[in-house]
Design a protein around this motif. Structure first.
Motif, short mmCIF file in Angstrom:
data_model
loop_
_atom_site.label_atom_id
_atom_site.label_comp_id
_atom_site.label_asym_id
_atom_site.label_seq_id
_atom_site.Cartn_x
_atom_site.Cartn_y
_atom_site.Cartn_z
N PHE A 1 50.99 42.06 41.90
CA PHE A 1 50.58 42.25 40.51
C PHE A 1 49.20 42.91 40.52
O PHE A 1 48.41 42.75 41.45
N THR A 2 48.92 43.67 39.45
CA THR A 2 47.67 44.45 39.41
C THR A 2 46.70 44.02 38.31
O THR A 2 45.59 44.53 38.25
N ASN A 3 47.11 43.15 37.42
CA ASN A 3 46.17 42.68 36.39
C ASN A 3 46.32 41.18 36.19
O ASN A 3 47.25 40.56 36.68
N ASN A 4 45.35 40.60 35.47
CA ASN A 4 45.28 39.14 35.32
C ASN A 4 45.60 38.67 33.90
O ASN A 4 45.13 37.63 33.46
N THR A 5 46.41 39.43 33.19
CA THR A 5 46.85 39.01 31.85
C THR A 5 48.32 39.37 31.69
O THR A 5 48.83 40.30 32.34
N VAL A 6 48.99 38.64 30.82
CA VAL A 6 50.35 38.98 30.41
C VAL A 6 50.38 38.93 28.89
O VAL A 6 49.61 38.20 28.27
N VAL A 7 51.24 39.72 28.30
CA VAL A 7 51.39 39.74 26.84
C VAL A 7 52.85 39.43 26.53
O VAL A 7 53.75 40.13 26.99
N ILE A 8 53.08 38.37 25.74
CA ILE A 8 54.44 37.98 25.37
C ILE A 8 54.51 37.87 23.85
O ILE A 8 53.74 37.13 23.23
N ASN A 9 55.42 38.64 23.26
CA ASN A 9 55.58 38.68 21.80
C ASN A 9 54.23 38.87 21.10
O ASN A 9 53.93 38.24 20.08
N GLY A 10 53.40 39.76 21.69
CA GLY A 10 52.13 40.10 21.09
C GLY A 10 51.00 39.14 21.39
O GLY A 10 49.86 39.37 21.00
N LYS A 11 51.26 38.05 22.12
CA LYS A 11 50.26 37.06 22.44
C LYS A 11 49.78 37.24 23.87
O LYS A 11 50.58 37.21 24.81
N THR A 12 48.46 37.42 24.06
CA THR A 12 47.90 37.64 25.39
C THR A 12 47.56 36.30 26.04
O THR A 12 46.92 35.45 25.43
N VAL A 13 48.00 36.16 27.30
CA VAL A 13 47.71 34.95 28.08
C VAL A 13 46.99 35.38 29.35
O VAL A 13 47.53 36.17 30.14
N ALA A 14 45.77 34.89 29.55
CA ALA A 14 44.99 35.24 30.74
C ALA A 14 45.18 34.20 31.84
O ALA A 14 45.48 33.03 31.56
N PHE A 15 45.01 34.62 33.09
CA PHE A 15 45.11 33.69 34.21
C PHE A 15 44.16 34.13 35.32
O PHE A 15 43.72 35.28 35.37
N ASP A 16 43.85 33.21 36.21
CA ASP A 16 42.97 33.46 37.35
C ASP A 16 43.77 33.22 38.62
O ASP A 16 44.07 32.08 38.95
N PRO A 17 44.17 34.28 39.34
CA PRO A 17 45.03 34.10 40.52
C PRO A 17 44.38 33.28 41.63
O PRO A 17 45.08 32.74 42.49
N SER A 18 43.04 33.16 41.61
CA SER A 18 42.38 32.36 42.64
C SER A 18 42.42 30.87 42.30
O SER A 18 42.15 30.02 43.16
N LYS A 19 42.79 30.55 41.06
CA LYS A 19 42.85 29.15 40.64
C LYS A 19 44.23 28.73 40.13
O LYS A 19 44.61 27.56 40.27
N ASP A 20 44.96 29.66 39.54
CA ASP A 20 46.22 29.31 38.88
C ASP A 20 47.43 29.57 39.77
O ASP A 20 47.51 30.60 40.46
N SER A 21 48.38 28.64 39.72
CA SER A 21 49.65 28.82 40.41
C SER A 21 50.65 29.47 39.46
O SER A 21 50.39 29.59 38.25
N LEU A 22 51.80 29.86 39.99
CA LEU A 22 52.84 30.44 39.14
C LEU A 22 53.28 29.43 38.08
O LEU A 22 53.39 29.75 36.89
#
Length: 523
Positions: free
Chosen positions: A139-160
Motif C-alpha cells: 500500500f502507498t498511502n495511510n488513508t482509506v475513503v469509504i462512501n465519502g468518509k476518510t479513515v486514517a491509520f498508522d501502519p507502524s501502530k495499527d493492525s489490519l
C-alpha cells in the motif's frame, strides 16, 4: 485520666453505684437518641413512599395515559400473509389497504477478488508494517475513503483488524477479515441505496491503495481473466430499495420497515406473482385496521387496579396505628432483650411514623377529587368516569374504583374514541382551573407535586444531613446527642473522682486508726 479505687476501703461496689447514678443522668440523652431515631424512621418511610409513588407514576400511570394505549388498533392480514408483517400504532385509522411487494430492500456488499496474502503466517493482529511483505500487494498511502468518509491509520501502530474495526466504527459499512478464505468483506449497515458520498448510490464506493491493491477490493467491472476486456464484478453486490405498491401506487423505501398511515409495515418477501413487471398479476396482502377494544379495556382495567393499589398503600400508611408506649430502643435496653423481643418491639415502634402525614393526606384528597371530577370534554357526554361505567365504592371503601358497566366503556371507546381519550389523558388547553385536563393527567400532576414536597421534607437519604426539613432536624439532634454524650462522660468522670477521693480518705483514716491502735497496744 481519673484513678479509680473501687471499694477497697469502703467495701462499696463503686461501679454498680455509679452505673445506677448514670442511669438517671442518661435519661435526657436517651430521649434525644429516641427522637433522632424516630426522625430517621420517618424520613425512611417517606423515602420508601416516594419510591412507590415514582414506580406508580412512571411505570404504571404513565402507560395508562399514553394515547397509543388508549387508542390501540389491531391489523388483520388477508391474501399473501407471508409477504409483510404489520404493527399498527395509535395513529392508524380504521379501514383497509392492499399492499403488493415488488422488491425487498437489500444491502450493498463487496469482498476481495482473491486472497490478500502470499504467506500463511500473516497475522491480522500485528502491525501492518510488520506484515506488509506478506500481503499480495503493498500500500502507498495511510488513508482509506469509504462512501465519502476518510479513515486514517498508522501502519507502524495499527493492525489490519484494527483498521477494519475503525472502518466499522466510523463509516456506514461493516468490515472484517476472514482468515479461512484470506479475504476482506465490506457490507453496508443499511439496506437500500444509501451509499457513496451522496448517500444515494447502490454500491459501496471506496478509494485508497490499501483497499484497492493490498486488500484486492474492486468496484465496477474489471479484467478478471487478463484479456484486456472488463468483465462483470462477481464480488460486488448492488443495493436494492424496497418497492411496494400500496393501493396500486408504487412507493420506494431504502428500509424494509416503514410507516404508512399509522401502520408500521415490514417487508419480508416479494409478493406471489406471475409477472414482476405487472402488478395486476400480484397476490396482494390486505390489511384490515380496526379499534382493538380488548386491548384498550385491558389498559383501563390496569389503570383501575394500579390506582386502587396505590390509594390503599397511601391510606394504610396515614391510618397506621401509632404505639406511643413503644419508643425506639437504646443499645443498653437491647442488651437485656432477645432478638425476637427486639424485632417485635421495633415493629410497633416504627408503626405510624407517617400517621396523618400532611403530604400524603393531601395527595389522597387530590387523587380522589381527580377521579370524581368532571372533565371539560367539549360537547361529548363522556365527561366523567361514571359516564363510561367506572364508579367508586361505598364510603367505607375510601374511594376504591370499580368497572361497573363494561358495555358503557366499550360504547365510549367505539362511538367517541377522542372523547374517551381526552377524558383519561388530555393535557389541557390552558384553562387556568385545569377543568379540561384528563383524569390520569390530574393524578400524574398530583403525584409529581407530592414527590417534590417529600423531597423538600425528607431529602434523599434517611441518614445524611441535608437542607431538607427532616435533614436539618437530624443535624440539630445529632449535635444535641454529641453534646449530651460528652456531658455524660464528664459526669461519670466526676462521680469516679468523688468516690476515689472518698476511698483515699477512708484508707488514710484506716491507716491512722491502725497506727494509733498499735501505739496504745505497745504502751
Amino acid at each position: 485520666m481519673v484513678m479509680r479505687l473501687s471499694g477497697l476501703a469502703s467495701g462499696l461496689d463503686t461501679d454498680t453505684v455509679i452505673k445506677q447514678l448514670m442511669t438517671a443522668q442518661r435519661a435526657p440523652v436517651d430521649k434525644i437518641f429516641q427522637k433522632k431515631k424516630t426522625v430517621e424512621w420517618q424520613r425512611q418511610s417517606l423515602l420508601d413512599m416516594n419510591t412507590k409513588l415514582y414506580d406508580y407514576r412512571n411505570n404504571k400511570l404513565f402507560n395508562s395515559k399514553l394515547e397509543g394505549n388508549l387508542s390501540a388498533r389491531k391489523a388483520d392480514l388477508g391474501g399473501d400473509t407471508e409477504a409483510i408483517s404489520v404493527v399498527p400504532t395509535g395513529d392508524a385509522q380504521p379501514g383497509e389497504m392492499t399492499v403488493k411487494v415488488k422488491t425487498v430492500a437489500t444491502a450493498a456488499s463487496n469482498y476481495s477478488s482473491s486472497e490478500i496474502t502470499i504467506d500463511t503466517t500473516f497475522d491480522p493482529n500485528a502491525t501492518l508494517d510488520s506484515q506488509k511483505t506478506k500481503l499480495f500487494s503493498p500500500f502507498t498511502n495511510n488513508t482509506v475513503v469509504i462512501n465519502g468518509k476518510t479513515v486514517a491509520f498508522d501502519p507502524s501502530k495499527d493492525s489490519l483488524n484494527a483498521i477494519l474495526s475503525r472502518i466499522s466504527r466510523e463509516t456506514n459499512v461493516s468490515a472484517f477479515y476472514d482468515a479461512s478464505t484470506g479475504k476482506v468483506s465490506l457490507v453496508a449497515k443499511q439496506t437500500g441505496k444509501v451509499n457513496g458520498a451522496s448517500g444515494a448510490e447502490d454500491k459501496i464506493t471506496f478509494d485508497g491503495s490499501l483497499l484497492e491493491d493490498s486488500l484486492k477490493l474492486k468496484t465496477g467491472p474489471y479484467d478478471t481473466d487478463g484479456n484486456g476486456t472488463p468483465d462483470a464484478n462477481p464480488q460486488e453486490k448492488s443495493a436494492v430499495d424496497a418497492e411496494v405498491y400500496v393501493n396500486d401506487m408504487l412507493i420506494k423505501r431504502t428500509s424494509n420497515t416503514f410507516r404508512i398511515n399509522g401502520l408500521d409495515i415490514t417487508v419480508k418477501k416479494a409478493s406471489n406473482r406471475t409477472d414482476a413487471d405487472n402488478p395486476a398479476t400480484y397476490t396482494g396482502t390486505t390489511i384490515s385496521t380496526s379499534t382493538n377494544t380488548d386491548k384498550i379495556l385491558e389498559t383501563v382495567k390496569g389503570f383501575i387496579k394500579d390506582y386502587n393499589e396505590m390509594l390503599k398503600t397511601l391510606q394504610d400508611k396515614v391510618s397506621e396505628k401509632r404505639y406511643r408506649d413503644f419508643p425506639p430502643l437504646t443499645d443498653e435496653q437491647k442488651k437485656d432483650m432477645k432478638d425476637k423481643e427486639i424485632e417485635l418491639w421495633e415493629e410497633k415502634a416504627q408503626s405510624g411514623t407517617l400517621k396523618d402525614d400532611s403530604i400524603l393526606t393531601k395527595l389522597i384528597s387530590k387523587m380522589r377529587s381527580a377521579i370524581i371530577a368532571r372533565v371539560d370534554n367539549g360537547s361529548s357526554k363522556y365527561n366523567t368516569l361514571s359516564s363510561i361505567g367506572i364508579v367508586t365504592g361505598n364510603y367505607q371503601e375510601n374511594g376504591k374504583l370499580y368497572l361497573e358497566n363494561e358495555e358503557k366503556l366499550k360504547e365510549a371507546i367505539e362511538k367517541d374514541p377522542q372523547a374517551f381519550i381526552g377524558l383519561i389523558s388530555a393535557n389541557g388547553n390552558g384553562d387556568p382551573k385545569g377543568n379540561d385536563i384528563g383524569v390520569a393527567e390530574r393524578i400524574y400532576t398530583a403525584i409529581d407535586d407530592a414527590m417534590k414536597e417529600i423531597k423538600q421534607k425528607a431529602g434523599t437519604s434517611s441518614l445524611l444531613s441535608d437542607s431538607s426539613i427532616l435533614g436539618l432536624q437530624m443535624e440539630r439532634l445529632n449535635k444535641e446527642l454529641d453534646a449530651g454524650n460528652q456531658r455524660l462522660v464528664e459526669v461519670e468522670k466526676n462521680y469516679y473522682r468523688k468516690f476515689t477521693a472518698m476511698e483515699t480518705a477512708m484508707q488514710r483514716y484506716n491507716a491512722q486508726s491502725t497506727q494509733l491502735s498499735n501505739a496504745f497496744s505497745a504502751g
